[in-house]
Design a protein around this motif. Structure first.
Motif, PDB file in Angstrom:
ATOM      1  N   GLY A 170       0.808  -1.207   0.000  1.00  0.00           N
ATOM      2  CA  GLY A 170       0.000   0.000   0.000  1.00  0.00           C
ATOM      3  C   GLY A 170       0.840   1.255   0.000  1.00  0.00           C
ATOM      4  N   ILE A 171       0.481   2.189   0.872  1.00  0.00           N
ATOM      5  CA  ILE A 171       1.095   3.509   0.870  1.00  0.00           C
ATOM      6  C   ILE A 171       2.586   3.429   1.199  1.00  0.00           C
ATOM      7  N   ALA A 172       3.367   4.177   0.444  1.00  0.00           N
ATOM      8  CA  ALA A 172       4.822   4.273   0.641  1.00  0.00           C
ATOM      9  C   ALA A 172       5.506   2.908   0.613  1.00  0.00           C
ATOM     10  N   GLY A 173       4.919   1.979  -0.128  1.00  0.00           N
ATOM     11  CA  GLY A 173       5.527   0.656  -0.266  1.00  0.00           C
ATOM     12  C   GLY A 173       5.374  -0.233   0.951  1.00  0.00           C
ATOM     13  N   ARG A 174       4.597   0.213   1.947  1.00  0.00           N
ATOM     14  CA  ARG A 174       4.375  -0.614   3.127  1.00  0.00           C
ATOM     15  C   ARG A 174       3.512  -1.818   2.775  1.00  0.00           C
ATOM     16  N   THR A 175       3.630  -2.874   3.587  1.00  0.00           N
ATOM     17  CA  THR A 175       2.826  -4.080   3.358  1.00  0.00           C
ATOM     18  C   THR A 175       2.046  -4.434   4.621  1.00  0.00           C
ATOM     19  N   ALA A 176       0.975  -5.180   4.436  1.00  0.00           N
ATOM     20  CA  ALA A 176       0.145  -5.641   5.546  1.00  0.00           C
ATOM     21  C   ALA A 176      -0.467  -6.983   5.142  1.00  0.00           C
ATOM     22  N   PRO A 177      -0.880  -7.785   6.134  1.00  0.00           N
ATOM     23  CA  PRO A 177      -1.419  -9.114   5.813  1.00  0.00           C
ATOM     24  C   PRO A 177      -2.884  -9.053   5.393  1.00  0.00           C
ATOM     25  N   TYR A 178      -3.313 -10.085   4.692  1.00  0.00           N
ATOM     26  CA  TYR A 178      -4.735 -10.270   4.394  1.00  0.00           C
ATOM     27  C   TYR A 178      -5.042 -11.764   4.431  1.00  0.00           C
ATOM     28  N   ASP A 179      -6.311 -12.064   4.650  1.00  0.00           N
ATOM     29  CA  ASP A 179      -6.765 -13.454   4.587  1.00  0.00           C
ATOM     30  C   ASP A 179      -7.420 -13.759   3.253  1.00  0.00           C
ATOM     31  N   LEU A 180      -8.016 -12.739   2.636  1.00  0.00           N
ATOM     32  CA  LEU A 180      -8.521 -12.877   1.269  1.00  0.00           C
ATOM     33  C   LEU A 180      -8.320 -11.556   0.556  1.00  0.00           C
ATOM     34  N   ALA A 181      -7.886 -11.617  -0.696  1.00  0.00           N
ATOM     35  CA  ALA A 181      -7.699 -10.409  -1.498  1.00  0.00           C
ATOM     36  C   ALA A 181      -8.332 -10.618  -2.867  1.00  0.00           C
ATOM     37  N   ILE A 182      -8.984  -9.590  -3.360  1.00  0.00           N
ATOM     38  CA  ILE A 182      -9.485  -9.565  -4.733  1.00  0.00           C
ATOM     39  C   ILE A 182      -8.438  -8.833  -5.569  1.00  0.00           C
ATOM     40  N   MET A 183      -8.052  -9.453  -6.678  1.00  0.00           N
ATOM     41  CA  MET A 183      -6.955  -8.939  -7.485  1.00  0.00           C
ATOM     42  C   MET A 183      -7.479  -8.201  -8.714  1.00  0.00           C
ATOM     43  N   ASP A 184      -6.705  -7.191  -9.159  1.00  0.00           N
ATOM     44  CA  ASP A 184      -7.057  -6.525 -10.411  1.00  0.00           C
ATOM     45  C   ASP A 184      -6.462  -7.287 -11.585  1.00  0.00           C
ATOM     46  N   ALA A 185      -6.596  -6.734 -12.779  1.00  0.00           N
ATOM     47  CA  ALA A 185      -6.138  -7.438 -13.980  1.00  0.00           C
ATOM     48  C   ALA A 185      -4.633  -7.675 -13.968  1.00  0.00           C
ATOM     49  N   ASN A 186      -3.905  -6.879 -13.208  1.00  0.00           N
ATOM     50  CA  ASN A 186      -2.450  -7.031 -13.128  1.00  0.00           C
ATOM     51  C   ASN A 186      -2.006  -7.882 -11.943  1.00  0.00           C
ATOM     52  N   GLY A 187      -2.968  -8.495 -11.254  1.00  0.00           N
ATOM     53  CA  GLY A 187      -2.642  -9.367 -10.131  1.00  0.00           C
ATOM     54  C   GLY A 187      -2.318  -8.637  -8.850  1.00  0.00           C
ATOM     55  N   ARG A 188      -2.749  -7.360  -8.747  1.00  0.00           N
ATOM     56  CA  ARG A 188      -2.488  -6.593  -7.534  1.00  0.00           C
ATOM     57  C   ARG A 188      -3.732  -6.588  -6.650  1.00  0.00           C
TER      58      ARG A 188
END
Length: 281
Positions: A170-188
Motif C-alpha cells: 500500500g502507501i509508501a511501499g508498506r505491506t500488511a497481511p490479508y486473509d482474502l484479497a481480490i486482485m485486479d487485472a495485473n494481479g495486484r
C-alpha cells in the motif's frame, strides 16, 4: 449501508465452533472400537501375544498407545524418537516386537491392559474422560478457516480473481497481511479482507485487531479494506471489538461483517468491484 451501532454489530456474532455430537461415530472411532474389542478378547496379555497380534493389525499400535495413555500426537512423537517413523503401518510391519517391548519397558503395557480389561466403567468415568480430551480445541482450530471459506465462496460465485493468506502493498511501499484479497487485472490486491473468528477470549483477539488496523494504515485510497469477524469470544473482549467498530465508524476501513451478514458483504463487494471496474454494473 449505514454503519450499525456497536450493539447492533455485536449482536450479529454467533458461535463459530459447531456443537459436538458426542454420540456420532467417526471412522477412526469405529476402527479403535473394533481393534480394542480384539485386544480385550485376546486369551492372554504377554509381550509375545501382543507382538503376534500387532503383526497382523496395523491399527493395533494406535490402540496400544491409547492403552498406556498416549494420544495420537504423543504416540507419533514417541515413535519418531525411537524408530524415525510415525507411520502406524510401518511400525506394525517392521517393528512390532520392538514397539511392544519399549511400551512394556517404559509404560508397563501388559499391566495397563490387564488392569483395564478387568474394570467396569461408570457414566462418571466417561464424563471425566471427556473433560480431559482436546476435541473442542480441534473444532475451534477450524473456526477461522470456516469464515475464510465463506469469503472464498463469494469470490468464486462472483467470478473474481482472488488470493488467500498473503500480504498486500500500500502507501509508501508498506505491506500488511490479508486473509482474502481480490486482485485486479495485473494481479495486484485491490480489495483485502481480514478474517478473525474466535469462540474463546485472549490476547489473540487484540492481535487480530492490530492486524486490521495495520491493513487500514497501509491501504491506498484506491484499495478497499474489510474485516470479517465472528465468534462469541469477541463478547468477552468488547474493548477490542469496539476498536474494530470504530475503524468502520471512522471510515478507516470499509466494513465489518460476520457470517450472518455475509449477504450484505457480498452486496458491498459487488459495489466495490464495480467502482474498480472488475464487475459490470
Amino acid at each position: 449501508m449505514p454503519v450499525p451501532t456497536f450493539e447492533e454489530l455485536l449482536g450479529t456474532l454467533r458461535p463459530m465452533v459447531p456443537p459436538a455430537d458426542l454420540l456420532a461415530e467417526s471412522e477412526l472411532q469405529t476402527t479403535v472400537r473394533e481393534v480394542s474389542s480384539e485386544l480385550a478378547s485376546l486369551p492372554e496379555i504377554t509381550v509375545d501375544a501382543l507382538t503376534e497380534w500387532v503383526d497382523a493389525r496395523a491399527d493395533a499400535v494406535r490402540v496400544l498407545g491409547l492403552a498406556v495413555g498416549l494420544g495420537q500426537e504423543r504416540l507419533i512423537n514417541w515413535a519418531r524418537h525411537h524408530f524415525n517413523t510415525g507411520g502406524f503401518g510401518v511400525l506394525a510391519r517392521e517393528y512390532s516386537r520392538e514397539v511392544v517391548e519399549l511400551l512394556e519397558a517404559e509404560h508397563n503395557l501388559t499391566r495397563a491392559i490387564n488392569q483395564g480389561r478387568g474394570v467396569q466403567y461408570t457414566y462418571s468415568d466417561i464424563l471425566v474422560t471427556r473433560a480431559a480430551t482436546r476435541s473442542t480445541a480441534k473444532r475451534a482450530a477450524s473456526a477461522g478457516r470456516g469464515l475464510e471459506d465463506l469469503l472464498e465462496e463469494i469470490a468464486v460465485d462472483l467470478g473474481l480473481k482472488y488470493s488467500t493468506r498473503g500480504r498486500f502493498t500500500g502507501i509508501a511501499g508498506r505491506t500488511a497481511p490479508y486473509d482474502l484479497a481480490i486482485m485486479d487485472a495485473n494481479g495486484r490486491p485491490v480489495v483485502v479482507v481480514g478474517a478473525k473468528a474466535f469462540d474463546s477470549t485472549g490476547s489473540k483477539l487484540t492481535d487480530a485487531v492490530r492486524e486490521v488496523e495495520e491493513m487500514a494504515q497501509t491501504r491506498l485510497p484506491t484499495q478497499f479494506v474489510y474485516a470479517a469477524v465472528d465468534g462469541i469470544g469477541w463478547k468477552g473482549r468488547q474493548s477490542d471489538f469496539r476498536r474494530l467498530h470504530a475503524l468502520w465508524a471512522e471510515s478507516r476501513i470499509d466494513g465489518v461483517y460476520s457470517a450472518s451478514t455475509m449477504p450484505e458483504f457480498k452486496d458491498e463487494l459487488v459495489k466495490a468491484c464495480q467502482r474498480l471496474g472488475l464487475l459490470g454494473a
